[in-house]
Enzyme design. Sequence first.
Site, PDB file in Angstrom:
ATOM      1  N   GLY A  17       0.831  -1.193   0.000  1.00 40.48           N
ATOM      2  CA  GLY A  17       0.000   0.000   0.000  1.00 40.48           C
ATOM      3  C   GLY A  17       0.867   1.244   0.000  1.00 40.48           C
ATOM      4  O   GLY A  17       2.091   1.177  -0.194  1.00 40.48           O
ATOM      5  N   LYS A  39       0.816  -9.888  -0.826  1.00 34.67           N
ATOM      6  CA  LYS A  39       0.103 -11.172  -0.911  1.00 34.67           C
ATOM      7  C   LYS A  39      -0.607 -11.398  -2.241  1.00 34.67           C
ATOM      8  O   LYS A  39      -0.923 -12.530  -2.573  1.00 34.67           O
ATOM      9  CB  LYS A  39      -0.871 -11.339   0.255  1.00 34.67           C
ATOM     10  N   SER A  47      -5.057   1.197   0.322  1.00 31.63           N
ATOM     11  CA  SER A  47      -4.731   2.560  -0.116  1.00 31.63           C
ATOM     12  C   SER A  47      -5.370   2.895  -1.451  1.00 31.63           C
ATOM     13  O   SER A  47      -5.840   4.016  -1.676  1.00 31.63           O
ATOM     14  CB  SER A  47      -3.210   2.727  -0.236  1.00 31.63           C
ATOM     15  N   GLN A  51     -10.844   7.251  -1.245  1.00 36.37           N
ATOM     16  CA  GLN A  51     -11.515   8.207  -2.129  1.00 36.37           C
ATOM     17  C   GLN A  51     -11.223   9.652  -1.733  1.00 36.37           C
ATOM     18  O   GLN A  51     -10.942  10.500  -2.560  1.00 36.37           O
ATOM     19  CB  GLN A  51     -13.033   7.980  -2.086  1.00 36.37           C
ATOM     20  N   GLY A  52     -11.312   9.937  -0.433  1.00 36.64           N
ATOM     21  CA  GLY A  52     -11.311  11.321   0.043  1.00 36.64           C
ATOM     22  C   GLY A  52     -10.057  12.089  -0.297  1.00 36.64           C
ATOM     23  O   GLY A  52     -10.083  13.027  -1.094  1.00 36.64           O
ATOM     24  N   GLU A 125     -13.905  17.425   5.294  1.00 32.95           N
ATOM     25  CA  GLU A 125     -14.556  16.198   5.738  1.00 32.95           C
ATOM     26  C   GLU A 125     -14.888  16.294   7.221  1.00 32.95           C
ATOM     27  O   GLU A 125     -14.558  17.282   7.884  1.00 32.95           O
ATOM     28  CB  GLU A 125     -13.655  14.978   5.446  1.00 32.95           C
ATOM     29  N   HIS A 248     -16.858   3.179   9.083  1.00 34.93           N
ATOM     30  CA  HIS A 248     -17.194   4.296   8.195  1.00 34.93           C
ATOM     31  C   HIS A 248     -18.708   4.412   8.151  1.00 34.93           C
ATOM     32  O   HIS A 248     -19.416   3.425   7.953  1.00 34.93           O
ATOM     33  CB  HIS A 248     -16.639   4.073   6.794  1.00 34.93           C
ATOM     34  N   ARG A 299     -16.411  10.749  12.790  1.00 37.00           N
ATOM     35  CA  ARG A 299     -16.986   9.490  12.322  1.00 37.00           C
ATOM     36  C   ARG A 299     -17.577   8.625  13.436  1.00 37.00           C
ATOM     37  O   ARG A 299     -18.567   7.939  13.221  1.00 37.00           O
ATOM     38  CB  ARG A 299     -15.917   8.683  11.569  1.00 37.00           C
ATOM     39  N   HIS A 360     -14.034  -0.102   8.908  1.00 32.88           N
ATOM     40  CA  HIS A 360     -13.261   0.669   7.937  1.00 32.88           C
ATOM     41  C   HIS A 360     -11.788   0.805   8.285  1.00 32.88           C
ATOM     42  O   HIS A 360     -10.935   0.622   7.432  1.00 32.88           O
ATOM     43  CB  HIS A 360     -13.886   2.057   7.812  1.00 32.88           C
ATOM     44  N   ARG A 395      -9.911   8.180  14.447  1.00 33.50           N
ATOM     45  CA  ARG A 395      -9.135   8.825  13.385  1.00 33.50           C
ATOM     46  C   ARG A 395      -9.895   9.988  12.757  1.00 33.50           C
ATOM     47  O   ARG A 395     -11.053   9.854  12.367  1.00 33.50           O
ATOM     48  CB  ARG A 395      -8.808   7.802  12.290  1.00 33.50           C
ATOM     49  N   SER A 400      -5.083   9.362   7.557  1.00 32.16           N
ATOM     50  CA  SER A 400      -4.389   8.082   7.389  1.00 32.16           C
ATOM     51  C   SER A 400      -3.367   8.119   6.256  1.00 32.16           C
ATOM     52  O   SER A 400      -2.252   7.614   6.397  1.00 32.16           O
ATOM     53  CB  SER A 400      -5.390   6.956   7.160  1.00 32.16           C
TER      54      SER A 400
END
Length: 550
Positions: A17, A39, A47, A51-52, A125, A248, A299, A360, A395, A400
């Site tokens: 990621g 994997k 990752s 979207q945000g 957000e 989420h 959230r 999430h 978070r 993130s």
Amino acid sequence: MKIAEIQEFDHLVIGSGLAGLSSALHLAESGRSVAVVTKREIYECNSRLAQGGVACVMDSLDSFEEHVKDTLEAGAGLCDVGAVRAIVEAGPEAIRELIELGAKFTTRGDLGYTEEPQEYDLGREGGHHKRRILHAGDITGAELERVMIEAVRSKPNIKVFEYHVAIDLVVSSRLNFGGPNRCFGAYVLDVKNGNIVTFLSASTTIACGGAGKVYLYTSNPDVACGSGVAMAYRAGAKIANMEFIQFHPTILYHPTIRSFLISEALRGEGAVLKCRDSRDSEPVEFMQKYHPMKSLAPRDVVARAIDSEMKRTGEECVYLDIRHLDEETLRRRFPNIFAKCLEAGINMAKDLIPVVPAAHFVCGGIKTDVNGESSIQGLYAVGESGCTGLHGANRLASNSLLEALVVSKFSAREIDRKYPMFLAGRPTAESALNWTTGNATDSDEQVVITHNWDEIRRFMWDYVGIYRTNKRLERAKNRIKLIRKEIEKYYWDFIVTADLVELRNIATVAELIIDCSLQRHESRGLHYNADYPYKDPELECVDTVIQRKL
């Protein structure tokens, strides 16, 4: 008896990621060899689905202090203030480096604005009091992964091993070495030929992402099994704050389209949450009952509010209303989400979007400092696998990706500084504990794996979800103890497969979440226990830490 092959590198990164690839790039700057183990194919990760965007102070009307304040407020008294400040202040430089690599963030001109068209279009957000979300349309994660993959592929000293599943870490405590526990690499399953490869390295960086697949409903892809946390726990590393699982609030509710996230950025552009009081009534707003920021609340508040409204009304979902924006604007700002909603028969400009919460993000993980350094020498954790203290008990949206970029750079810098120390005492290929299959045989009972996988995910959703009680947690603990015993017996009796490795990891992570939840006798951030409905002031800034005795 099949004996594993051995691969030796200076640095091993587990996961592909944003955090993993960023770590590999920074580590490769020294000219040393870097192995990236992933994997599946390199692009299959959490990752890529982001979207945000990336939360970062990029506007003169914003400030580091305000970003820090918003992060601390969302974190509900559990953030590490020093880590928060360091990560926030390093954000702009990390963004500049991304742009130099070729990342393209959306500008105001891209959206048709004639005023300051070259300026980046900064979104807002939940929990943010300022616009500070850099985004690439509504596929920011895919754009950043594209850039990182191209950069990694261009480095001759980075070798990527796709379809390689990490099983366990190679640590000194298992080699009967004296002194403090040290990490020397990992045992890895080569999925395509079924062989076990022992990767030996001076440093090992875990960047395995989240653990959403521990729950029945999640926004995460199938690879998100919490493998990094599980391996680190089994190796004796300290694990922190696993009770804080972020759900989420807005996943598309549809019978066939699953795990599709409706970005919080919609609410940043004015979308509001609504719920029907009865099947025939018109949906009405409800978030004003729960938080002064209404639909832009953090959230944890929004997810619990939705859960409460669904239980109150008996409805299977709530709705997101963004019909105040016209179709042209929505297609331009949210092209991917608009297209996916159309596929579901929903025109965002005309119709309400049915949504439900889903697992999430894990705010806890392998306990590290801001440089990603764990309690085991030579072992680092970055991204969602690590717990730096940035997120606290909840978070803040889009922090993130910021953490993934910044901590991976800090981590690589710290590894480079300590490289001579890690090199000293590193086992040679001849002295390393190699992997053998022993008397294990092929299993003819795949149904055991499938059944246990489904049972864990269901009782975690029912008993260890958004709303918890002591009785539910104790019930979950009793179930996971029995299942863990069954899985461990199966693990040692049969030859290792990718499915078995992931089931073992999911069971380990589920038990860590349950144990941390049982230890926290309060409700804080994402952890709500009806038997302890209030915050305990004495638990302010107190982490829940679990460590396996070796």
